[in-house]
Design a protein around this motif. Structure first.
Motif, mmCIF file in Angstrom:
data_model
loop_
_atom_site.group_PDB
_atom_site.id
_atom_site.type_symbol
_atom_site.label_atom_id
_atom_site.label_comp_id
_atom_site.label_asym_id
_atom_site.label_seq_id
_atom_site.Cartn_x
_atom_site.Cartn_y
_atom_site.Cartn_z
ATOM 1 N N TYR A 1 -4.841 -0.559 -13.500
ATOM 2 C CA TYR A 1 -4.938 -0.585 -12.057
ATOM 3 C C TYR A 1 -6.386 -0.739 -11.650
ATOM 4 C CZ TYR A 1 -0.139 0.887 -12.204
ATOM 5 O OH TYR A 1 1.197 0.938 -12.465
ATOM 6 N N HIS B 1 -7.683 -4.457 0.960
ATOM 7 C CA HIS B 1 -7.109 -3.412 1.802
ATOM 8 C C HIS B 1 -7.294 -3.750 3.257
ATOM 9 C CE1 HIS B 1 -6.461 -1.111 -1.798
ATOM 10 N NE2 HIS B 1 -7.724 -1.188 -2.092
ATOM 11 N N SER C 1 -8.304 -2.553 -17.091
ATOM 12 C CA SER C 1 -7.612 -1.303 -16.819
ATOM 13 C C SER C 1 -6.362 -1.625 -16.030
ATOM 14 C CB SER C 1 -8.523 -0.373 -16.007
ATOM 15 O OG SER C 1 -7.814 0.777 -15.614
ATOM 16 N N ARG D 1 0.643 -5.570 -6.213
ATOM 17 C CA ARG D 1 0.362 -4.270 -5.625
ATOM 18 C C ARG D 1 1.650 -3.537 -5.290
ATOM 19 N NH1 ARG D 1 -1.652 -5.642 -0.744
ATOM 20 N NH2 ARG D 1 -3.635 -6.217 -1.667
ATOM 21 N N HIS D 2 1.657 -2.241 -5.590
ATOM 22 C CA HIS D 2 2.736 -1.340 -5.196
ATOM 23 C C HIS D 2 2.188 0.068 -5.096
ATOM 24 C CE1 HIS D 2 6.463 0.863 -4.970
ATOM 25 N NE2 HIS D 2 6.233 1.454 -6.133
ATOM 26 N N ASN D 3 2.549 0.755 -4.031
ATOM 27 C CA ASN D 3 2.141 2.148 -3.838
ATOM 28 C C ASN D 3 0.623 2.303 -3.928
ATOM 29 O OD1 ASN D 3 2.766 4.784 -3.205
ATOM 30 N ND2 ASN D 3 3.159 5.396 -5.319
ATOM 31 N N ASN D 4 -0.088 1.309 -3.374
ATOM 32 C CA ASN D 4 -1.555 1.306 -3.300
ATOM 33 C C ASN D 4 -2.223 1.199 -4.665
ATOM 34 O OD1 ASN D 4 -3.751 1.135 -1.570
ATOM 35 N ND2 ASN D 4 -4.214 3.312 -1.701
ATOM 36 N N LYS D 5 -1.501 0.745 -5.679
ATOM 37 C CA LYS D 5 -2.074 0.484 -6.996
ATOM 38 C C LYS D 5 -2.036 -1.013 -7.241
ATOM 39 C CE LYS D 5 -0.748 4.935 -9.021
ATOM 40 N NZ LYS D 5 0.035 5.601 -10.100
ATOM 41 N N GLU D 6 -3.129 -1.538 -7.784
ATOM 42 C CA GLU D 6 -3.265 -2.979 -7.965
ATOM 43 C C GLU D 6 -3.519 -3.343 -9.416
ATOM 44 O OE1 GLU D 6 -6.439 -3.947 -5.361
ATOM 45 O OE2 GLU D 6 -5.174 -4.001 -3.574
ATOM 46 N N MET D 7 -3.012 -4.510 -9.803
ATOM 47 C CA MET D 7 -3.243 -5.040 -11.141
ATOM 48 C C MET D 7 -3.654 -6.506 -11.006
ATOM 49 S SD MET D 7 -0.569 -5.385 -14.327
ATOM 50 C CE MET D 7 -0.304 -3.622 -14.391
ATOM 51 N N SER E 1 -9.399 -0.491 -8.909
ATOM 52 C CA SER E 1 -9.826 0.212 -7.700
ATOM 53 C C SER E 1 -11.107 -0.406 -7.179
ATOM 54 C CB SER E 1 -10.040 1.698 -8.006
ATOM 55 O OG SER E 1 -11.055 1.850 -8.980
ATOM 56 N N LYS F 1 0.821 -1.212 0.000
ATOM 57 C CA LYS F 1 0.000 0.000 0.000
ATOM 58 C C LYS F 1 0.854 1.260 0.000
ATOM 59 C CE LYS F 1 -3.864 0.569 1.882
ATOM 60 N NZ LYS F 1 -4.973 0.829 2.825
#
Length: 248
Positions: free
Chosen positions: A240, A248, A238, A150-156, A242, A133
């Protein structure tokens, strides 16, 4: 390298790096000739590590061998320290090693856990939230039926066989890559391109059940590093994702 005045038919080479593949060719230089031998290939094991009890969340139980972590509600015997993971609803642990060079491979056996995150982090990464996160950690995570990186609160989202029970992690620090694999099916899942600026530590978080680490392993033969492989991310999504509150 030249080894002078050798008297025996064997020689020990020192200074090999862990988690590295080597090719050796022997050539005798004497009156009998100087023909090369056939190439011999060698793959060294990665550096072993265990879970660090000083950094482990109070609600995690670490096995005596330091290789398994399990959720445990009782925390009466563990005091809080700044270096200990302290998140609510997520229970973290870290390896007792900080890596600043070389290739390192380890595997994680998830068993029946359906909510976990596995990756690496800087020492400065926050201890009160899920790893991944923040900008100081990179992880592969399962959140019930969703598999993400996940890295820096971005997910794929990542396409992963639902029966995944073991996860392979390859950290190639010198080539700035962190890769995840399904070793049972010889499948590459995802690679982060990371410009590491500090030593990183293997990091693990669970919400339920348990995890077991297998460290000190050689990388499997199907991994052809440091070359990049095709990742198993969904191209139609997309980049990333959300709104996945469960992660989380």
């Amino acid at each position: 390298m030249i080894v002078p005045n050798i008297k025996q038919n064997h020689y020990t080479v020192h200074g090999l790096q862990s988690g590295t593949r080597y090719i050796f060719i022997v050539k005798a230089i004497n009156q009998a000739g100087s023909r090369n031998s056939e190439p011999t290939r060698l793959k060294t094991n990665s550096q072993p590590f265990k879970l660090d009890p000083k950094m482990t969340h109070k609600k995690l139980k670490i096995s005596n061998d330091g290789l398994q972590m399990e959720k445990e509600e009782s925390s009466l015997k563990k005091s809080h320290t700044p270096e200990r993971f302290s998140g609510t609803g997520c229970y973290g642990a870290a390896g007792n090693i900080f890596i600043d060079s070389g290739c390192h491979y380890w595997e994680v056996v998830m068993g029946s856990s359906t909510w976990y995150a596995v990756g690496v982090a800087y020492k400065s990464a926050p201890k009160n939230e899920w790893i991944g996160k923040n900008a100081s950690s990179w992880v592969f995570s399962r959140c019930n039926s969703n598999f993400v990186v996940r890295h820096n609160n971005k997910e794929m989202l990542v396409d992963v066989p639902p029966q995944l029970k073991r996860l392979g992690v390859l950290l190639d620090y010198d080539n700035n890559m962190l890769s995840f694999y399904d070793p049972a099916n010889s499948l590459h899942l995802h690679t982060f391109d990371v410009t590491f600026i500090l030593p990183v530590c293997p990091t693990f978080t669970i919400w339920n059940k348990s995890l077991m680490i297998l460290s000190g392993l050689p990388a499997p033969d199907f991994i052809d590093y440091p070359e990049r492989q095709e990742c198993n991310c969904r191209p139609q999504e997309s980049p990333y994702v959300s709104g996945m509150k469960a992660c989380h």
